[in-house]
Design an enzyme around this catalytic site. Sequence first.
Site, PDB file in Angstrom:
ATOM      1  N   HIS A 153       0.821  -1.215   0.000  1.00 48.32           N
ATOM      2  CA  HIS A 153       0.000   0.000   0.000  1.00 48.32           C
ATOM      3  C   HIS A 153       0.852   1.261   0.000  1.00 48.32           C
ATOM      4  O   HIS A 153       0.338   2.359  -0.267  1.00 48.32           O
ATOM      5  CB  HIS A 153      -0.973  -0.006   1.185  1.00 48.32           C
ATOM      6  CG  HIS A 153      -0.331   0.221   2.525  1.00 48.32           C
ATOM      7  ND1 HIS A 153      -0.040  -0.801   3.398  1.00 48.32           N
ATOM      8  CD2 HIS A 153       0.065   1.349   3.149  1.00 48.32           C
ATOM      9  CE1 HIS A 153       0.507  -0.307   4.505  1.00 48.32           C
ATOM     10  NE2 HIS A 153       0.577   0.997   4.376  1.00 48.32           N
ATOM     11  N   ASP A 184       0.571  -7.597   1.488  1.00 48.46           N
ATOM     12  CA  ASP A 184       0.916  -6.189   1.674  1.00 48.46           C
ATOM     13  C   ASP A 184       2.433  -5.986   1.686  1.00 48.46           C
ATOM     14  O   ASP A 184       2.975  -5.289   2.555  1.00 48.46           O
ATOM     15  CB  ASP A 184       0.297  -5.640   2.955  1.00 48.46           C
ATOM     16  CG  ASP A 184       0.157  -4.118   2.924  1.00 48.46           C
ATOM     17  OD1 ASP A 184       0.564  -3.505   1.919  1.00 48.46           O
ATOM     18  OD2 ASP A 184      -0.337  -3.546   3.917  1.00 48.46           O
ATOM     19  N   SER A 263       4.744   2.260   8.083  1.00 45.27           N
ATOM     20  CA  SER A 263       4.440   1.175   7.157  1.00 45.27           C
ATOM     21  C   SER A 263       5.664   0.809   6.329  1.00 45.27           C
ATOM     22  O   SER A 263       6.314   1.672   5.745  1.00 45.27           O
ATOM     23  CB  SER A 263       3.295   1.571   6.222  1.00 45.27           C
ATOM     24  OG  SER A 263       2.095   1.715   6.925  1.00 45.27           O
TER      25      SER A 263
END
Length: 577
Positions: A153, A184, A263
């Site tokens: 993402h 992911d 992230s």
Amino acid sequence: KFEHFQMRLAAMFSAVGSLSLCFTFSESFMRAMPKISHRICMSSSAKQKIIPKPNKITYCQDVLERRWKFTQSSQVNGQKSKKRDKGELSSFLDSAWFMGDRKLMDSVLDSVVRVYCTHNLPSYSMPWQRMRQDQSTSSGFLIEGRRIVTNAHSVEYSTMIQVRKRGSDRKYIARALAIGEECDLAILTVEDDHFWESEGYGLCMGSLAKLTDEVSVIGYPIGGECISITAGVVSRVEMTVYAQADMELLSIQIDAAINPGNSGGPVVNDAGELVGVAFQSLEGEDVENIGYVVPVNVLQHFLEDVRRFGRYTGFPRLGVNLQFLESPTLRASLSMEEEADMTGVLVTDVAPTSPAAKVLKPRDVILSVDGIKVANDGSVAFRQGERVALRYYFSQLFEGDEVKILVLRNGAISLVTASLSINEHLCPYHFQGAPPPYAVIGGLVFTILSDPFIREVMETQRKSSMAYLLNLSQHGQKKASDENVVVMTQVLAHPTSLGYETHENIHLLRLNGRPVHSLKNLCEMVDEIVDGGEDFLKLEFYPDRVVVLGAKNLWKSTEEVCEDNAIPLPRSKKLGW
């Protein structure tokens, strides 16, 4: 050196006997080194309570915590209850002081990069358009092979990716080598050789973290520009839904904060080894400091998948729906023998497109897989004192791998072999970075039902027609590999489509009495009808709506609609025009 000598001496006494050894720094030494722990205490009673076996050592938590602060790297809790044999004392003492090893710490931190990405997401209700460009920052880290790992993402629908190393003022252009939406994860690389000039870059892979293991999350979260480290403890290791593609995979839950910008950053243990990748957190009024980490074995599967197939294929599944068998009455109805300790799960449905459809049927009971016994709650043995869902075992294999399944069917036990496959959802969760397909027919706009489309419509448009589509997206199954749900998203104003302007977000079932199986199938049928000289196109929608268009001037009206609405092509490129 004095502190290191103290620790080795303490370890020697702890390993040899049951003495209680306590060192205290002098007052003058403490004034000179105020941040060093002033006490190292290893009592025999505490040691026996935590580690009952002899020849083991335990470090006080406050000592390592203060040592970590002394390195000015983080405020991480120290290591405790580490177990090593006498012969491993030397290597253990070195690794235990990872936090105080400046060279090792710098090597780890220098492997972490900041990722800058410009996103250009498509509009799913008007698929020929793109949304306004958006920028984001996240984290990543280097591994061997001139590769950078980050989250999917973090770089989805990217038009430009840049990375910057710690302490550098230069951003380097990067490109994506592989993106795995389900897990992911993404692999990037930088073509510029100057980026890879420094030696020693790249994190070493560790093993799957255990409960209560202390870990550090490294990255570039919001709140500052410099690298950040937060400490936490492993709270859970279990199957979790990954929000990026709604896939259930193994994950690690920690109590360290994972904020926007974290992230893709590495999560390391106290030896500087990679144990996972930060990727999402749990939000809510009653929730505090619950972060989730992609474990290292999921990352290794992703890397091996790309290496083996030359691209990302995914995590395989058996292709069946299962029901727990915790009810004694239900087990008795299936002829499961309680005295034989027979346990398993019930097959309620089999995907028609999966290879398992050849060997499994509804009402079969799966007793074991590859000799691994399946419990009535659908779990299998994982590690000592831990269990995990059966899906975890399948997710560790690859597409095309075969598993041997012990099945109970109509009271008889048999052994069958099934191949694993990548599940193809009737309603896709993503388009692998490609824009969604579309077709304009007259003034009617068609696309396929997808999870991003549903989310966009629920946020921005009227929701009255979405209940049926939501149910179809969650429970529908493909009957053929190329099948998808064709949805008319809206009607663009034109004399050809006069009277249908209020129709939107409805499922197309039939065209001129023939079922529509996919968007490609619809385009082929329209071409056939127009070229065949038929007069009308009769489109039937769920539940009972009908739209009729004239076929003779269809191409001309379609081109006029596209020109009026600045649509570059009446169909997406893969559908042809």
